[in-house]
Design a protein around this motif. Structure first.
Motif, short mmCIF file in Angstrom:
data_model
loop_
_atom_site.label_atom_id
_atom_site.label_comp_id
_atom_site.label_asym_id
_atom_site.label_seq_id
_atom_site.Cartn_x
_atom_site.Cartn_y
_atom_site.Cartn_z
N GLN A 12 0.69 -1.26 0.04
CA GLN A 12 0.16 0.00 -0.23
C GLN A 12 1.22 1.04 -0.32
OE1 GLN A 12 -1.82 -0.79 4.04
NE2 GLN A 12 -1.59 0.95 4.03
N ARG A 13 1.99 1.43 0.49
CA ARG A 13 3.04 2.13 0.82
C ARG A 13 3.29 2.83 -1.11
NH1 ARG A 13 5.55 0.33 5.09
NH2 ARG A 13 6.57 -1.63 3.78
N SER A 14 3.08 1.53 -1.87
CA SER A 14 3.87 2.67 -3.42
C SER A 14 2.74 2.87 -4.18
CB SER A 14 4.02 1.42 -3.84
OG SER A 14 3.48 0.07 -4.14
N SER A 15 0.98 2.56 -3.18
CA SER A 15 -0.39 3.08 -4.33
C SER A 15 -0.59 3.95 -3.78
CB SER A 15 -0.70 1.46 -4.59
OG SER A 15 -1.30 0.92 -3.41
N ARG A 16 -0.35 4.62 -2.68
CA ARG A 16 -1.72 5.53 -2.27
C ARG A 16 -1.61 7.10 -3.10
NH1 ARG A 16 -2.01 7.37 2.86
NH2 ARG A 16 -2.57 9.32 2.22
N GLY A 17 -1.47 7.16 -4.41
CA GLY A 17 -1.32 8.12 -4.98
C GLY A 17 -3.16 8.36 -5.53
N VAL A 18 -3.98 7.12 -6.07
CA VAL A 18 -4.48 6.92 -6.77
C VAL A 18 -6.23 6.55 -5.67
CG1 VAL A 18 -4.64 3.74 -7.34
CG2 VAL A 18 -5.72 5.62 -8.68
N PHE A 19 -5.61 5.82 -4.80
CA PHE A 19 -6.58 6.24 -3.99
C PHE A 19 -6.87 7.46 -3.22
CE2 PHE A 19 -6.14 1.67 -3.56
CZ PHE A 19 -6.69 1.07 -3.56
N ASP A 20 -5.92 8.30 -3.26
CA ASP A 20 -5.95 9.94 -2.48
C ASP A 20 -6.90 10.68 -3.39
OD1 ASP A 20 -4.23 9.31 -0.23
OD2 ASP A 20 -2.94 10.72 -1.43
N GLN A 21 -7.10 10.25 -4.39
CA GLN A 21 -7.93 10.84 -5.87
C GLN A 21 -9.24 10.34 -5.36
OE1 GLN A 21 -7.78 13.73 -7.61
NE2 GLN A 21 -6.02 14.08 -6.60
N LEU A 22 -9.46 8.65 -5.56
CA LEU A 22 -10.59 8.42 -5.63
C LEU A 22 -11.22 8.12 -4.16
CD1 LEU A 22 -11.73 5.92 -6.67
CD2 LEU A 22 -10.80 3.97 -4.84
N VAL A 23 -10.35 8.25 -2.98
CA VAL A 23 -11.92 9.21 -2.19
C VAL A 23 -12.53 10.46 -1.87
CG1 VAL A 23 -10.25 7.42 -0.58
CG2 VAL A 23 -9.47 10.07 -0.56
N ARG A 24 -11.85 11.15 -3.20
CA ARG A 24 -12.31 12.10 -3.24
C ARG A 24 -13.29 12.69 -4.20
NH1 ARG A 24 -7.11 14.17 -3.93
NH2 ARG A 24 -6.81 15.68 -1.85
N ILE A 25 -14.04 11.53 -4.34
CA ILE A 25 -15.24 11.23 -5.60
C ILE A 25 -17.15 11.24 -4.90
CG2 ILE A 25 -16.47 9.33 -6.84
CD1 ILE A 25 -13.88 8.06 -8.01
N PRO A 26 -17.16 11.83 -5.30
CA PRO A 26 -18.79 12.37 -4.47
C PRO A 26 -19.41 10.48 -3.90
CG PRO A 26 -18.70 13.18 -5.86
CD PRO A 26 -17.38 12.86 -6.17
N ALA A 27 -19.03 10.48 -3.09
CA ALA A 27 -20.22 8.75 -3.45
C ALA A 27 -20.71 7.67 -2.19
CB ALA A 27 -18.57 7.47 -3.50
N ARG A 28 -21.46 7.31 -2.52
CA ARG A 28 -22.28 6.61 -1.29
C ARG A 28 -21.21 6.16 -0.22
NH1 ARG A 28 -27.34 2.53 -0.98
NH2 ARG A 28 -27.59 2.38 1.47
N GLY A 29 -20.12 5.47 -1.19
CA GLY A 29 -19.62 4.34 -0.12
C GLY A 29 -18.23 3.84 -0.70
N PHE A 30 -17.30 2.79 -0.22
CA PHE A 30 -16.69 1.82 -1.32
C PHE A 30 -16.93 0.81 -0.70
CE2 PHE A 30 -14.65 6.38 -0.73
CZ PHE A 30 -14.84 6.99 -1.38
N LEU A 31 -16.77 -0.21 -1.73
CA LEU A 31 -17.09 -2.09 -1.88
C LEU A 31 -15.88 -1.95 -2.16
CD1 LEU A 31 -18.36 -4.11 -1.04
CD2 LEU A 31 -19.71 -4.12 -3.56
#
Length: 206
Positions: A12-31
């Motif tokens: 996970q240390r090498s994959s935070r970049g796209v996740f930092d964008q992903l969690v900004r999506i106005p979504a009800r949640g994450f599966l």
């Protein structure tokens, strides 16, 4: 075990970049079927609060209804709590989990889902999506899957016709930049995912 948690912590240390964008999506949640904590760590770092964790069976989705804080549902378990689904026996228990299937069905029946970085090969999700497609006959919220353009035509047709998934092809690169760009476009859009339509997805990415 502890080694399993260490392995996912290293990844996970090498994959935070796209996740930092992903969690900004106005979504009800994450599966997710991932075992690591990258997504929740990114959400906490960006928003200063934690995601609302859902137990594996998904009962909280029904009991808590729609609340302001997005949920995180790890349907294949969590490395940190040593509940990861890994062995064939683990997967058999998932297949026999009636509450999990019912709550997945309920989620897909009432919420637009966008699949990112997921091959849609897990039987528990495929059987739920197939049943939903048969029941709804094209009605209900649209679902989308961002898939490599190398996906065979037959596989694409199965996803679209049998499982009711709108496939969005992209050309893979070494760091999957197209996925990051697509996530960023959803973030800039700042509108709920339930308002997405196939034509809108094409406009966003095209």
């Amino acid at each position: 075990d502890d080694r399993l948690e260490e392995i996912f912590a290293e990844d996970q240390r090498s994959s935070r970049g796209v996740f930092d964008q992903l969690v900004r999506i106005p979504a009800r949640g994450f599966l997710t079927t991932n075992y690591d904590s990258t997504l929740e760590d990114s959400y906490s770092a960006i928003h200063g609060r934690s995601l609302r964790h859902i137990g594996r069976d998904g009962h909280e989705l029904v009991s808590q209804g729609k609340v302001a804080r997005p949920f995180l549902w790890k349907i294949h378990g969590d490395a940190s709590s040593r509940t990861a689904v890994i062995s064939s026996a683990d997967y058999e228990r998932i297949q026999a989990n009636g509450p999990l299937k019912r709550n997945l069905y309920s989620l897909f029946a009432g919420t637009t889902v966008v699949f990112l970085g997921y091959g849609l090969t897990d039987h528990d999700l495929r059987t739920t999506l197939e049943l939903l497609a048969l029941d709804r006959m094209g009605h209900g919220p649209a679902h989308f899957a961002f898939m490599p353009d190398s996906l065979a035509e037959g596989d694409r047709l199965i996803l679209e016709d049998r499982f009711g998934i709108n496939v969005i092809p992209y050309q893979p690169s070494q760091n999957h930049q197209a996925v990051t760009d697509f996530v960023h476009s959803l973030v800039k859009r700042r509108r709920p995912l339930r308002e997405l339509e196939a034509s809108a997805i094409g406009a966003i990415y095209g």
